[in-house]
Design an enzyme around this catalytic site. Structure first.
Site, short mmCIF file in Angstrom:
data_model
loop_
_atom_site.label_atom_id
_atom_site.label_comp_id
_atom_site.label_asym_id
_atom_site.label_seq_id
_atom_site.Cartn_x
_atom_site.Cartn_y
_atom_site.Cartn_z
N LYS A 105 -0.49 15.25 -4.04
CA LYS A 105 -0.19 15.42 -2.63
C LYS A 105 -0.18 14.08 -1.91
O LYS A 105 0.27 13.98 -0.78
CB LYS A 105 -1.26 16.32 -1.96
CG LYS A 105 -1.46 17.63 -2.65
CD LYS A 105 -2.71 18.34 -2.08
CE LYS A 105 -3.09 19.49 -2.98
NZ LYS A 105 -4.43 20.01 -2.64
N ASP A 160 1.83 7.20 -3.92
CA ASP A 160 0.91 6.63 -2.94
C ASP A 160 0.25 5.38 -3.47
O ASP A 160 0.24 4.34 -2.83
CB ASP A 160 -0.15 7.66 -2.51
CG ASP A 160 -0.83 8.36 -3.70
OD1 ASP A 160 -0.47 8.11 -4.87
OD2 ASP A 160 -1.74 9.18 -3.46
N ASP A 189 -3.33 2.86 -9.58
CA ASP A 189 -4.71 2.41 -9.80
C ASP A 189 -4.77 1.87 -11.23
O ASP A 189 -4.40 0.72 -11.47
CB ASP A 189 -5.62 3.63 -9.56
CG ASP A 189 -7.09 3.26 -9.45
OD1 ASP A 189 -7.63 2.71 -10.41
OD2 ASP A 189 -7.71 3.53 -8.40
N VAL A 219 -9.71 3.96 -1.67
CA VAL A 219 -9.12 3.99 -0.34
C VAL A 219 -8.70 5.41 0.05
O VAL A 219 -8.41 6.25 -0.81
CB VAL A 219 -7.89 3.05 -0.22
CG1 VAL A 219 -8.33 1.59 -0.28
CG2 VAL A 219 -6.85 3.33 -1.29
N ASP A 251 -6.72 10.99 -0.26
CA ASP A 251 -7.86 11.82 0.10
C ASP A 251 -9.14 11.41 -0.61
O ASP A 251 -9.11 10.75 -1.64
CB ASP A 251 -7.59 13.27 -0.29
CG ASP A 251 -7.65 13.46 -1.81
OD1 ASP A 251 -6.92 12.75 -2.52
OD2 ASP A 251 -8.46 14.29 -2.28
N ARG A 279 -6.56 12.77 4.50
CA ARG A 279 -5.14 12.52 4.25
C ARG A 279 -4.38 12.27 5.55
O ARG A 279 -3.34 11.62 5.55
CB ARG A 279 -4.49 13.71 3.55
CG ARG A 279 -4.98 13.97 2.13
CD ARG A 279 -4.06 14.98 1.46
NE ARG A 279 -4.64 15.58 0.27
CZ ARG A 279 -4.58 15.05 -0.96
NH1 ARG A 279 -3.98 13.90 -1.14
NH2 ARG A 279 -5.12 15.67 -1.98
P1 XMP Z 1 -4.07 6.03 -11.88
O1 XMP Z 1 -3.09 4.92 -11.61
O2 XMP Z 1 -5.45 5.49 -12.16
O3 XMP Z 1 -4.21 6.88 -10.55
O4 XMP Z 1 -3.64 6.93 -12.99
C1 XMP Z 1 -4.14 8.25 -10.55
C2 XMP Z 1 -4.15 8.86 -9.19
O5 XMP Z 1 -5.46 8.75 -8.68
C3 XMP Z 1 -5.41 8.73 -7.31
N1 XMP Z 1 -6.09 7.54 -6.82
C4 XMP Z 1 -6.64 7.44 -5.62
N2 XMP Z 1 -6.72 8.34 -4.62
N3 XMP Z 1 -7.88 6.76 -3.31
C5 XMP Z 1 -7.34 7.99 -3.48
O6 XMP Z 1 -7.41 8.79 -2.56
C6 XMP Z 1 -7.84 5.79 -4.27
O7 XMP Z 1 -8.35 4.69 -4.08
C7 XMP Z 1 -7.19 6.17 -5.49
N4 XMP Z 1 -6.96 5.51 -6.65
C8 XMP Z 1 -6.28 6.39 -7.44
C9 XMP Z 1 -3.97 8.74 -6.89
O8 XMP Z 1 -3.56 10.05 -6.60
C10 XMP Z 1 -3.27 8.24 -8.13
O9 XMP Z 1 -1.93 8.69 -8.18
MG MG Z 2 -6.24 12.07 -4.56
#
Ligand code: XMP
Ligand code: MG
Length: 197
Positions: free
Chosen positions: A54, A111, A114, A164, A170, A176
């Site tokens: 989302k 979004d 990571d 973040v 979220d 969000r």
């Molecule tokens: P990666 O790149 O590690 O990220 O596979 C997978 C998903 O994790 C969420 N994500 C975050 N969501 N704050 C959030 O709210 C963050 O700092 C954060 N880091 C990762 C995000 O949905 C990403 O697609």
């Molecule tokens: Mg999330």
């Protein structure tokens, strides 16, 4: 009852917010810049924007409205198993695309990157469906958290390796709707489970 400004702001977050990392005006300015680059690169082609639910809803909504190119929008929801705020790269499709992307110019709208594991998985999944082209636009990236390199042409901001929230992002489904990106006070998060974008 409208007691204060017209939108949620940092005063609504009380002690949950550590700091504002990217204010609303900077986000909007960057989205316009990204849209201008995308318009130039895709001139004469129709783009299928694929938003990852989302977290990407805000960037998708603003990016789509900043583009002059003809676009369609489709959505995927994926979930990656991990502990707390860490993803593992083991991805499950919760909602697949409605559209057949064969021979389409697909631009994934994310979004945040990571570890990169979710996006890496998503790109190979979509690549196997035979799109004419496959690109990625991600608003945020944490270079220090990368576990795998992914080729991303359109990046909004490189940010420090901190959790973040806001502008689609979220924690436990909250925050969000903040119009800025901020960091959450460490006392707010922790625990483990399955994480959904
Ligand atoms: P990666 O790149 O590690 O990220 O596979 C997978 C998903 O994790 C969420 N994500 C975050 N969501 N704050 C959030 O709210 C963050 O700092 C954060 N880091 C990762 C995000 O949905 C990403 O697609
Ligand atoms: Mg999330």
């Amino acid at each position: 009852m409208i007691a204060k400004g017209s939108a949620v702001d940092e005063t609504d977050m009380r002690a949950d917010l550590e700091k504002v990392l990217i204010p609303e005006e900077e986000l909007q300015e960057k989205i316009r810049e990204l849209a201008a680059k995308i318009d130039a690169d895709y001139a004469g082609r129709e783009i299928l924007l694929v938003g990852v639910l989302k977290g990407a809803v805000m960037v998708m909504a603003d990016l789509a409205r900043a583009l002059h190119s003809p676009v369609s929008m489709d959505w995927m929801a994926v979930s990656s198993y991990g502990s707390g705020t860490q993803s593992s790269g083991v991805v499950r499709i919760l909602k697949d695309l409605d559209a057949d992307i064969m021979d389409r110019h697909v631009l994934i709208v994310e979004d945040i990157i990571d570890s990169g594991l979710t996006l890496h998985w998503l790109m190979s999944n979509l690549e196997s469906r035979g799109p004419a082209s496959l690109g990625v636009c991600a608003l945020l990236r944490k270079p220090d958290a990368a576990k795998i390199e992914v080729d991303v042409k359109y990046i909004g901001f490189d940010i420090p390796n901190e959790f973040v929230i806001g502008y689609g992002l979220d924690y436990a489904e909250r925050y969000r709707n903040l119009p800025f990106v901020g960091t959450l006070a460490p006392h707010v998060y922790g625990g483990s489970g399955e994480q959904e974008g």
